[in-house]
Design a protein around this motif. Structure first.
Motif, PDB file in Angstrom:
ATOM      1  N   GLN A  50       0.835  -1.197   0.000  1.00 18.33           N
ATOM      2  CA  GLN A  50       0.000   0.000   0.000  1.00 18.33           C
ATOM      3  C   GLN A  50       0.880   1.262   0.000  1.00 18.33           C
ATOM      4  O   GLN A  50       0.584   2.231  -0.689  1.00 18.33           O
ATOM      5  N   GLU A  51       1.978   1.237   0.775  1.00 14.19           N
ATOM      6  CA  GLU A  51       2.905   2.378   0.807  1.00 14.19           C
ATOM      7  C   GLU A  51       3.568   2.564  -0.556  1.00 14.19           C
ATOM      8  O   GLU A  51       3.695   3.685  -1.036  1.00 14.19           O
TER       9      GLU A  51
ATOM     10  N   CYS B  80       2.383   1.717  -3.425  1.00 15.02           N
ATOM     11  CA  CYS B  80       1.362   2.202  -4.356  1.00 15.02           C
ATOM     12  C   CYS B  80       1.171   3.702  -4.203  1.00 15.02           C
ATOM     13  O   CYS B  80       1.060   4.427  -5.192  1.00 15.02           O
ATOM     14  N   SER B  81       1.149   4.202  -2.962  1.00 17.59           N
ATOM     15  CA  SER B  81       0.948   5.635  -2.753  1.00 17.59           C
ATOM     16  C   SER B  81       2.153   6.430  -3.243  1.00 17.59           C
ATOM     17  O   SER B  81       1.984   7.534  -3.771  1.00 17.59           O
ATOM     18  N   ILE B  82       3.345   5.900  -3.089  1.00 14.73           N
ATOM     19  CA  ILE B  82       4.535   6.588  -3.606  1.00 14.73           C
ATOM     20  C   ILE B  82       4.509   6.590  -5.123  1.00 14.73           C
ATOM     21  O   ILE B  82       4.782   7.611  -5.747  1.00 14.73           O
ATOM     22  N   GLU B  83       4.148   5.475  -5.720  1.00 11.69           N
ATOM     23  CA  GLU B  83       4.058   5.406  -7.178  1.00 11.69           C
ATOM     24  C   GLU B  83       3.016   6.381  -7.712  1.00 11.69           C
ATOM     25  O   GLU B  83       3.233   7.047  -8.719  1.00 11.69           O
ATOM     26  N   THR B  84       1.890   6.491  -7.025  1.00 11.79           N
ATOM     27  CA  THR B  84       0.843   7.423  -7.440  1.00 11.79           C
ATOM     28  C   THR B  84       1.352   8.856  -7.361  1.00 11.79           C
ATOM     29  O   THR B  84       1.140   9.651  -8.284  1.00 11.79           O
ATOM     30  N   SER B  85       2.028   9.202  -6.275  1.00  8.94           N
ATOM     31  CA  SER B  85       2.587  10.548  -6.122  1.00  8.94           C
ATOM     32  C   SER B  85       3.598  10.849  -7.208  1.00  8.94           C
ATOM     33  O   SER B  85       3.593  11.937  -7.798  1.00  8.94           O
TER      34      SER B  85
ATOM     35  N   HIS C  57      -5.591  14.951 -12.763  1.00 14.11           N
ATOM     36  CA  HIS C  57      -5.358  14.635 -11.349  1.00 14.11           C
ATOM     37  C   HIS C  57      -5.882  15.720 -10.410  1.00 14.11           C
ATOM     38  O   HIS C  57      -5.659  15.659  -9.207  1.00 14.11           O
TER      39      HIS C  57
END
Length: 123
Positions: free
Chosen positions: A4-5, A7-12, A61
């Motif tokens: 999950q962490e 994924c959030s870094i990749e999204t950012s 976004h």
């Protein structure tokens, strides 16, 4: 939890990574609302096609707002959305770190080995 962490870094990073997105955001944070032509003049080297693509991604976004005025000639303005204001500290930190890094490189290698464009931005 790690997935999950990640994924959030990749999204950012998807939103911010690239040669132009941070520069576009910096210009909008610094100058406020800008027309397309003003953005293009403020960012030497970017093509119309690339600027359009990057702005569309930032708009998707909900970081950048695009306002179209129905007039002749057409007028389009770009600004940071209320949601996008949340990344102001991040963009400012990136800018400050970049300036410090250019100074650091100049101390290590001398001014003649620091890329001219980077040195000009610090001055």
């Amino acid at each position: 939890m790690k997935d999950q962490e990640n994924c959030s870094i990749e999204t950012s990073l998807e939103i911010l990574v690239g040669k132009w997105k941070p520069v576009i955001l910096y210009q909008l944070f610094t100058n406020g609302t800008l027309r397309f032509s003003e953005l293009q003049k403020a960012i030497p080297g970017i093509t119309k096609k690339m600027l359009t693509a990057q702005l569309r991604e930032l708009e998707y976004h909900d970081i950048v707002h695009r306002k179209v005025y129905l007039q002749i000639p057409p007028k389009v303005e770009y600004s940071i959305t209320e949601y996008g204001q949340g990344i102001t500290p991040l963009v400012q930190s990136i800018s400050e770190w970049g300036q410090a890094h250019v100074k650091h490189l100049a101390e290590i290698y001398g001014d003649d080995r620091v890329p001219r464009q980077a040195a000009e931005q610090v001055e």
